[in-house]
Design a protein around this motif. Structure first.
Motif, mmCIF file in Angstrom:
data_model
loop_
_atom_site.group_PDB
_atom_site.id
_atom_site.type_symbol
_atom_site.label_atom_id
_atom_site.label_comp_id
_atom_site.label_asym_id
_atom_site.label_seq_id
_atom_site.Cartn_x
_atom_site.Cartn_y
_atom_site.Cartn_z
ATOM 1 N N VAL A 41 31.883 41.823 54.479
ATOM 2 C CA VAL A 41 31.437 42.989 53.706
ATOM 3 C C VAL A 41 30.391 42.598 52.670
ATOM 4 O O VAL A 41 29.362 43.274 52.519
ATOM 5 N N ASP A 42 30.630 41.500 51.963
ATOM 6 C CA ASP A 42 29.732 41.133 50.858
ATOM 7 C C ASP A 42 28.311 40.881 51.356
ATOM 8 O O ASP A 42 27.345 41.423 50.809
ATOM 9 N N LEU A 43 28.201 40.068 52.414
ATOM 10 C CA LEU A 43 26.860 39.754 52.914
ATOM 11 C C LEU A 43 26.202 40.989 53.544
ATOM 12 O O LEU A 43 25.015 41.252 53.325
ATOM 13 N N LEU A 44 26.977 41.776 54.282
ATOM 14 C CA LEU A 44 26.407 42.966 54.927
ATOM 15 C C LEU A 44 25.862 43.940 53.873
ATOM 16 O O LEU A 44 24.746 44.464 54.008
ATOM 17 N N ALA A 45 26.632 44.157 52.806
ATOM 18 C CA ALA A 45 26.198 45.092 51.755
ATOM 19 C C ALA A 45 24.945 44.554 51.064
ATOM 20 O O ALA A 45 23.983 45.307 50.822
ATOM 21 N N GLU A 46 24.956 43.258 50.792
ATOM 22 C CA GLU A 46 23.787 42.658 50.117
ATOM 23 C C GLU A 46 22.539 42.806 50.992
ATOM 24 O O GLU A 46 21.472 43.193 50.518
ATOM 25 N N GLN A 47 22.677 42.528 52.297
ATOM 26 C CA GLN A 47 21.536 42.643 53.224
ATOM 27 C C GLN A 47 21.049 44.092 53.302
ATOM 28 O O GLN A 47 19.840 44.356 53.298
ATOM 29 N N ALA A 48 22.004 45.026 53.371
ATOM 30 C CA ALA A 48 21.636 46.446 53.535
ATOM 31 C C ALA A 48 20.812 46.928 52.350
ATOM 32 O O ALA A 48 19.817 47.645 52.517
ATOM 33 N N VAL A 49 21.198 46.504 51.155
ATOM 34 C CA VAL A 49 20.474 46.929 49.954
ATOM 35 C C VAL A 49 19.109 46.233 49.905
ATOM 36 O O VAL A 49 18.076 46.864 49.689
ATOM 37 N N ARG A 50 19.117 44.913 50.178
ATOM 38 C CA ARG A 50 17.878 44.136 50.097
ATOM 39 C C ARG A 50 16.830 44.650 51.078
ATOM 40 O O ARG A 50 15.641 44.684 50.775
ATOM 41 N N GLN A 54 18.818 51.923 56.818
ATOM 42 C CA GLN A 54 19.257 53.326 56.896
ATOM 43 C C GLN A 54 20.767 53.404 57.066
ATOM 44 O O GLN A 54 21.413 54.321 56.596
ATOM 45 N N ALA A 55 21.327 52.432 57.810
ATOM 46 C CA ALA A 55 22.756 52.500 58.144
ATOM 47 C C ALA A 55 23.334 51.108 58.365
ATOM 48 O O ALA A 55 22.602 50.168 58.681
ATOM 49 N N VAL A 56 24.656 51.019 58.185
ATOM 50 C CA VAL A 56 25.366 49.768 58.487
ATOM 51 C C VAL A 56 26.600 50.091 59.312
ATOM 52 O O VAL A 56 27.125 51.212 59.242
ATOM 53 N N ALA A 57 27.077 49.110 60.075
ATOM 54 C CA ALA A 57 28.348 49.277 60.791
ATOM 55 C C ALA A 57 29.195 48.045 60.561
ATOM 56 O O ALA A 57 28.697 46.921 60.619
ATOM 57 N N ILE A 58 30.484 48.302 60.281
ATOM 58 C CA ILE A 58 31.433 47.204 60.110
ATOM 59 C C ILE A 58 32.478 47.340 61.225
ATOM 60 O O ILE A 58 33.091 48.394 61.385
ATOM 61 N N LEU A 67 33.451 48.339 51.868
ATOM 62 C CA LEU A 67 32.010 48.431 52.110
ATOM 63 C C LEU A 67 31.459 49.691 51.440
ATOM 64 O O LEU A 67 30.406 49.652 50.783
ATOM 65 N N ALA A 68 32.206 50.794 51.569
ATOM 66 C CA ALA A 68 31.764 52.070 50.975
ATOM 67 C C ALA A 68 31.652 51.921 49.455
ATOM 68 O O ALA A 68 30.700 52.409 48.829
ATOM 69 N N GLU A 69 32.600 51.212 48.877
ATOM 70 C CA GLU A 69 32.599 50.993 47.428
ATOM 71 C C GLU A 69 31.348 50.202 47.014
ATOM 72 O O GLU A 69 30.650 50.547 46.071
ATOM 73 N N LYS A 70 31.072 49.150 47.777
ATOM 74 C CA LYS A 70 29.909 48.290 47.468
ATOM 75 C C LYS A 70 28.599 49.038 47.605
ATOM 76 O O LYS A 70 27.621 48.706 46.930
ATOM 77 N N LEU A 71 28.564 50.026 48.534
ATOM 78 C CA LEU A 71 27.298 50.717 48.800
ATOM 79 C C LEU A 71 27.225 52.068 48.093
ATOM 80 O O LEU A 71 26.280 52.832 48.337
ATOM 81 N N SER A 72 28.195 52.362 47.226
ATOM 82 C CA SER A 72 28.163 53.677 46.568
ATOM 83 C C SER A 72 26.910 53.742 45.686
ATOM 84 O O SER A 72 26.520 52.760 45.053
ATOM 85 N N GLY A 73 26.273 54.887 45.712
ATOM 86 C CA GLY A 73 25.026 55.041 44.948
ATOM 87 C C GLY A 73 23.797 54.721 45.781
ATOM 88 O O GLY A 73 22.668 54.948 45.346
ATOM 89 N N HIS A 74 23.981 54.167 46.980
ATOM 90 C CA HIS A 74 22.854 53.896 47.881
ATOM 91 C C HIS A 74 22.903 54.885 49.044
ATOM 92 O O HIS A 74 23.984 55.190 49.534
ATOM 93 N N ALA A 75 21.730 55.353 49.469
ATOM 94 C CA ALA A 75 21.710 56.312 50.589
ATOM 95 C C ALA A 75 21.742 55.554 51.908
ATOM 96 O O ALA A 75 20.759 55.495 52.645
ATOM 97 N N ASP A 77 24.008 55.109 55.407
ATOM 98 C CA ASP A 77 25.128 55.627 56.212
ATOM 99 C C ASP A 77 26.027 54.478 56.640
ATOM 100 O O ASP A 77 25.540 53.390 56.947
ATOM 101 N N ILE A 78 27.341 54.771 56.680
ATOM 102 C CA ILE A 78 28.300 53.730 57.060
ATOM 103 C C ILE A 78 29.065 54.145 58.316
ATOM 104 O O ILE A 78 29.623 55.238 58.375
ATOM 105 N N TYR A 79 29.066 53.251 59.294
ATOM 106 C CA TYR A 79 29.855 53.453 60.512
ATOM 107 C C TYR A 79 30.911 52.364 60.551
ATOM 108 O O TYR A 79 30.690 51.274 60.019
ATOM 109 N N SER A 80 32.051 52.666 61.216
ATOM 110 C CA SER A 80 33.046 51.593 61.288
ATOM 111 C C SER A 80 33.795 51.584 62.619
ATOM 112 O O SER A 80 33.816 52.586 63.344
ATOM 113 N N GLY A 81 34.378 50.420 62.918
ATOM 114 C CA GLY A 81 35.127 50.241 64.167
ATOM 115 C C GLY A 81 34.184 50.019 65.341
ATOM 116 O O GLY A 81 32.971 50.206 65.211
#
Ligand code: NAD
Ligand code: MG
Length: 390
Positions: A41-50, A54-58, A67-75, A77-81
């Motif tokens: 989660v940490d690396l994915l969120a950091e990469q997504a912001v950097r 548009q979107a990430v999937a975990i 992941l949602a918590e880490k990306l709150s405030g950023h536009a 989209d989050i997909y999962s599973g």
């Protein structure tokens, strides 16, 4: 013109190298659509912001809330599973880098093929498990398939595909891994750390173990057969410890064309990202005088039975390669967990192949992905049973 890109498996070794190249590319050359990870989660969120994705999937759904918590405030989209991963792979992108490890990459990579754009393929397990369905989907959708595996990328660079009948054979080079010169009796007791310590390449854990058993070269043999439409008899493997010559193509007139370079995955990744153009990379310029010698030798099929098994699976056809791949994934995972010895890895693969290939249902090529996934599941169960009974 900006190329949009999705990186499946962005937190792995190939994924991180891909993003490294994107960060060095000219401003506006690339824009990131989607990034995915299993559970980092940490690396994915950091990469997504950097990279303003548009979107990430975990893939592991239990990580979604964090992941949602880490990306709150950023536009973003989050997909999962696993289904979320497939949805992400379907978002429109000019290029998809398929860099998930193992058969977990199969469904999302197939979804990316369905876009009919460019697929940069690092995940060799896709072609090994489902070569026929995969290549026919590529054809059907008009997808541009660019190999990222360094050997296949090398062949792609020197292959004259306008005259395939003028090619005599493909020659895949292999570093030989960390146990290239280890005597058989010592190979029984090598540790996880010894096996992960590759002399030339820095890679993810699974492919590092595959390099140590030489299953990696076996999987690459099958990958090459599908990518370049060649029978087993036209693909040779040669050990080349310096990993400077990344592979070769021999033509009917005796000419042999090789692609060379410093061993750094950023070269084949860059080739796929920029194709048909080329892009600047920070890869060290090849200093042949400093390398001094390039050496070559035949692979030892006694100490490295995995390579023999892969050739047998390729020649057997049907679902043998899928069974081999799945059994190998289970065996490698068990070795990494300290549950089995190093030389048990090929043993478990051979047993699964012997047990399941005898079943007539596995003699024919899988008609669809469901059949592939079924063979994959069954081979995993068989390998697990063998491990428990060891
Ligand atoms: P890695 O283990 O470093 O990374 C794998 C990536 O896949 C990570 O992002 C991880 O989060 C993700 N992942 C793992 N399990 C998953 C699952 N169940 N569902 C969804 N995502 C999952 O692997 P790597 O070394 O980068 O290799 C990736 C692929 O590229 C492999 O198929 C490998 O054979 C191939 N390859 C790698 C190299 C290399 O130098 N590393 C070279 C040639 C080919
Ligand atoms: Mg390779």
């Amino acid at each position: 013109m900006t190329k949009s890109i999705t990186v499946l498996g962005s937190t792995g070794s190939i994924g991180v190298n891909t993003l490294d190249l994107l960060s060095r590319a000219d401003d506006g050359a690339f824009s990131v659509v989607g990034l995915s990870a299993h559970s980092n989660v940490d690396l994915l969120a950091e990469q997504a912001v950097r990279f303003s994705a548009q979107a990430v999937a975990i893939a592991d759904p239990s990580c979604e809330a964090r992941l949602a918590e880490k990306l709150s405030g950023h536009a973003i989209d989050i997909y999962s599973g696993p289904d979320g991963l497939v949805e992400l792979a379907r978002l429109s992108a000019d290029i998809t880098m398929a860099a998930i490890v193992g058969s977990a990459g199969l469904e999302p990579t197939m979804a990316a093929v369905g876009q009919g754009n460019t697929l940069a393929l690092a995940n060799k397990e896709c072609l090994v498990c489902a070569g026929e369905s995969f290549m026919s989907a590529v054809e059907r959708h008009g997808t541009t398939l660019l190999p990222v595996d360094s050997e296949h990328n090398a062949i792609f660079q020197v292959l004259d595909d306008r005259r395939p009948e003028r090619v005599r054979r493909l020659i895949l080079t292999a570093s030989g891994g960390p146990f290239r010169e280890t005597p058989m009796e010592k190979m029984q007791t090598v540790t996880r750390k010894d096996a992960l310590d590759h002399p030339v390449w820095s890679m993810g854990a699974k492919i590092s173990i595959d390099s140590a058993t030489m299953m990696n070269k076996g999987l690459e043999l099958i990958e090459a057969a599908w990518l370049f439409d060649r029978p087993s008899s036209q693909i040779d493997v040669i050990v080349h410890p310096q990993s400077i010559v990344h592979s070769l193509v021999e033509y009917v007139d005796g000419s042999v064309l090789a692609q060379m370079g410093s061993p750094d995955m950023r070269t084949p990744i860059a080739y796929a990202l920029a194709w048909p153009d080329r892009m600047v990379t920070p890869v060290t310029s090849l200093d042949l005088a400093a390398v001094g010698q390039l050496t070559f030798s035949e692979p030892d099929l006694i100490r490295f039975p995995a390579l023999r098994l892969a050739r047998e699976a390729l020649e057997a056809g049907g679902q043998a390669a899928c069974i081999l791949n799945a059994a190998n994934e289970i065996a490698v995972e068990s070795f990494l967990q300290g549950r089995i010895a190093f030389m048990d890895i090929p043993r478990i693969c051979e047993e699964a192949l012997g047990k399941l290939s005898a079943d007539t249902g596995f003699g024919t090529a899988p008609a669809d992905m469901q059949t592939v996934m079924q063979a994959d599941r069954l081979a995993r169960e068989t390998a697990n049973e063998h491990i428990v009974n060891l």
